[in-house]
Write a protein that holds these residues in place. Sequence first.
Motif, PDB file in Angstrom:
ATOM      1  N   LEU A   1       0.861  -1.174   0.000  1.00 54.16           N
ATOM      2  CA  LEU A   1       0.000   0.000   0.000  1.00 54.16           C
ATOM      3  C   LEU A   1       0.899   1.225   0.000  1.00 54.16           C
ATOM      4  O   LEU A   1       1.535   1.554   1.004  1.00 54.16           O
ATOM      5  CB  LEU A   1      -0.913  -0.011   1.222  1.00 54.16           C
ATOM      6  CG  LEU A   1      -2.037   1.001   1.244  1.00 54.16           C
ATOM      7  CD1 LEU A   1      -2.936   0.839   0.020  1.00 54.16           C
ATOM      8  CD2 LEU A   1      -2.850   0.844   2.506  1.00 54.16           C
TER       9      LEU A   1
ATOM     10  N   ALA B   1      -0.088   8.127  -0.092  1.00 53.06           N
ATOM     11  CA  ALA B   1      -0.863   9.013  -0.967  1.00 53.06           C
ATOM     12  C   ALA B   1       0.044  10.041  -1.633  1.00 53.06           C
ATOM     13  O   ALA B   1       1.064  10.441  -1.080  1.00 53.06           O
ATOM     14  CB  ALA B   1      -1.932   9.714  -0.149  1.00 53.06           C
ATOM     15  N   GLN B   2      -0.344  10.464  -2.828  1.00 51.13           N
ATOM     16  CA  GLN B   2       0.374  11.522  -3.517  1.00 51.13           C
ATOM     17  C   GLN B   2      -0.169  12.862  -3.028  1.00 51.13           C
ATOM     18  O   GLN B   2      -1.363  13.011  -2.798  1.00 51.13           O
ATOM     19  CB  GLN B   2       0.147  11.431  -5.028  1.00 51.13           C
ATOM     20  CG  GLN B   2       0.769  10.218  -5.663  1.00 51.13           C
ATOM     21  CD  GLN B   2       0.448  10.159  -7.153  1.00 51.13           C
ATOM     22  OE1 GLN B   2      -0.622  10.571  -7.582  1.00 51.13           O
ATOM     23  NE2 GLN B   2       1.374   9.650  -7.929  1.00 51.13           N
TER      24      GLN B   2
ATOM     25  N   TYR C   1      -4.042  18.825  -1.633  1.00 50.44           N
ATOM     26  CA  TYR C   1      -4.784  17.704  -1.055  1.00 50.44           C
ATOM     27  C   TYR C   1      -4.035  16.398  -1.280  1.00 50.44           C
ATOM     28  O   TYR C   1      -3.102  16.332  -2.077  1.00 50.44           O
ATOM     29  CB  TYR C   1      -6.197  17.628  -1.628  1.00 50.44           C
ATOM     30  CG  TYR C   1      -6.242  17.326  -3.108  1.00 50.44           C
ATOM     31  CD1 TYR C   1      -6.454  16.027  -3.554  1.00 50.44           C
ATOM     32  CD2 TYR C   1      -6.097  18.322  -4.064  1.00 50.44           C
ATOM     33  CE1 TYR C   1      -6.506  15.726  -4.906  1.00 50.44           C
ATOM     34  CE2 TYR C   1      -6.146  18.043  -5.409  1.00 50.44           C
ATOM     35  CZ  TYR C   1      -6.352  16.746  -5.822  1.00 50.44           C
ATOM     36  OH  TYR C   1      -6.395  16.454  -7.155  1.00 50.44           O
ATOM     37  N   LEU C   2      -4.432  15.375  -0.543  1.00 48.91           N
ATOM     38  CA  LEU C   2      -3.853  14.045  -0.690  1.00 48.91           C
ATOM     39  C   LEU C   2      -4.762  13.187  -1.562  1.00 48.91           C
ATOM     40  O   LEU C   2      -5.968  13.147  -1.339  1.00 48.91           O
ATOM     41  CB  LEU C   2      -3.700  13.366   0.678  1.00 48.91           C
ATOM     42  CG  LEU C   2      -2.669  13.966   1.621  1.00 48.91           C
ATOM     43  CD1 LEU C   2      -2.718  13.267   2.970  1.00 48.91           C
ATOM     44  CD2 LEU C   2      -1.281  13.856   1.036  1.00 48.91           C
ATOM     45  N   ALA C   3      -4.170  12.496  -2.518  1.00 48.99           N
ATOM     46  CA  ALA C   3      -4.928  11.550  -3.338  1.00 48.99           C
ATOM     47  C   ALA C   3      -5.065  10.249  -2.545  1.00 48.99           C
ATOM     48  O   ALA C   3      -4.454  10.074  -1.491  1.00 48.99           O
ATOM     49  CB  ALA C   3      -4.193  11.299  -4.652  1.00 48.99           C
ATOM     50  N   ALA C   4      -5.837   9.320  -3.041  1.00 46.72           N
ATOM     51  CA  ALA C   4      -6.025   8.030  -2.366  1.00 46.72           C
ATOM     52  C   ALA C   4      -4.719   7.234  -2.368  1.00 46.72           C
ATOM     53  O   ALA C   4      -3.890   7.373  -3.269  1.00 46.72           O
ATOM     54  CB  ALA C   4      -7.111   7.235  -3.069  1.00 46.72           C
ATOM     55  N   ARG C   5      -4.540   6.399  -1.344  1.00 43.52           N
ATOM     56  CA  ARG C   5      -3.378   5.512  -1.303  1.00 43.52           C
ATOM     57  C   ARG C   5      -3.539   4.469  -2.401  1.00 43.52           C
ATOM     58  O   ARG C   5      -4.646   4.097  -2.756  1.00 43.52           O
ATOM     59  CB  ARG C   5      -3.286   4.868   0.067  1.00 43.52           C
ATOM     60  CG  ARG C   5      -3.047   5.935   1.142  1.00 43.52           C
ATOM     61  CD  ARG C   5      -3.050   5.366   2.502  1.00 43.52           C
ATOM     62  NE  ARG C   5      -1.831   4.590   2.680  1.00 43.52           N
ATOM     63  CZ  ARG C   5      -1.559   3.902   3.773  1.00 43.52           C
ATOM     64  NH1 ARG C   5      -2.393   3.879   4.766  1.00 43.52           N
ATOM     65  NH2 ARG C   5      -0.443   3.224   3.864  1.00 43.52           N
ATOM     66  N   ARG C   6      -2.410   3.988  -2.930  1.00 44.04           N
ATOM     67  CA  ARG C   6      -2.454   3.085  -4.075  1.00 44.04           C
ATOM     68  C   ARG C   6      -1.963   1.695  -3.723  1.00 44.04           C
ATOM     69  O   ARG C   6      -0.816   1.520  -3.350  1.00 44.04           O
ATOM     70  CB  ARG C   6      -1.600   3.647  -5.208  1.00 44.04           C
ATOM     71  CG  ARG C   6      -2.117   4.967  -5.736  1.00 44.04           C
ATOM     72  CD  ARG C   6      -1.104   5.656  -6.606  1.00 44.04           C
ATOM     73  NE  ARG C   6       0.032   6.037  -5.758  1.00 44.04           N
ATOM     74  CZ  ARG C   6       1.272   6.160  -6.183  1.00 44.04           C
ATOM     75  NH1 ARG C   6       1.572   5.942  -7.417  1.00 44.04           N
ATOM     76  NH2 ARG C   6       2.233   6.510  -5.363  1.00 44.04           N
TER      77      ARG C   6
ATOM     78  N   LYS D   1      -1.160  16.360  -4.059  1.00 44.70           N
ATOM     79  CA  LYS D   1      -1.505  17.040  -5.305  1.00 44.70           C
ATOM     80  C   LYS D   1      -1.833  18.493  -5.016  1.00 44.70           C
ATOM     81  O   LYS D   1      -2.353  18.832  -3.962  1.00 44.70           O
ATOM     82  CB  LYS D   1      -2.682  16.355  -5.980  1.00 44.70           C
ATOM     83  CG  LYS D   1      -2.345  14.944  -6.427  1.00 44.70           C
ATOM     84  CD  LYS D   1      -3.353  14.411  -7.365  1.00 44.70           C
ATOM     85  CE  LYS D   1      -2.886  13.068  -7.891  1.00 44.70           C
ATOM     86  NZ  LYS D   1      -3.743  12.598  -8.958  1.00 44.70           N
TER      87      LYS D   1
END
Length: 78
Positions: A39, A42-43, A53-58, A45
């Motif tokens: 996991l 988060a990026q 803001y933080l993107a979803a974890r990948r 952005k």
Amino acid sequence: MGVVLTLTSLAAGSLPRQAQAADGQPVTKAEQLLIVDCLLPAQVKKLGGTLTYLAARRPVKAAAQDCEIRGGEYVAYD
């Protein structure tokens, strides 16, 4: 019926390479080569100059060492 085996000299470029980590260091533990469910963090952005803001974890499948290098988390032992 027989099988004939011939030996050929190996060129220097065809010798098997030692496994290497992403940083170029040789891999020393077999556990580092295991494929795990990683996991990734988060990026961060940025939209314009005011909104961050933080993107979803990948989730990805990667070797344990690659996951560690990229700052991800995985279950080592269950």
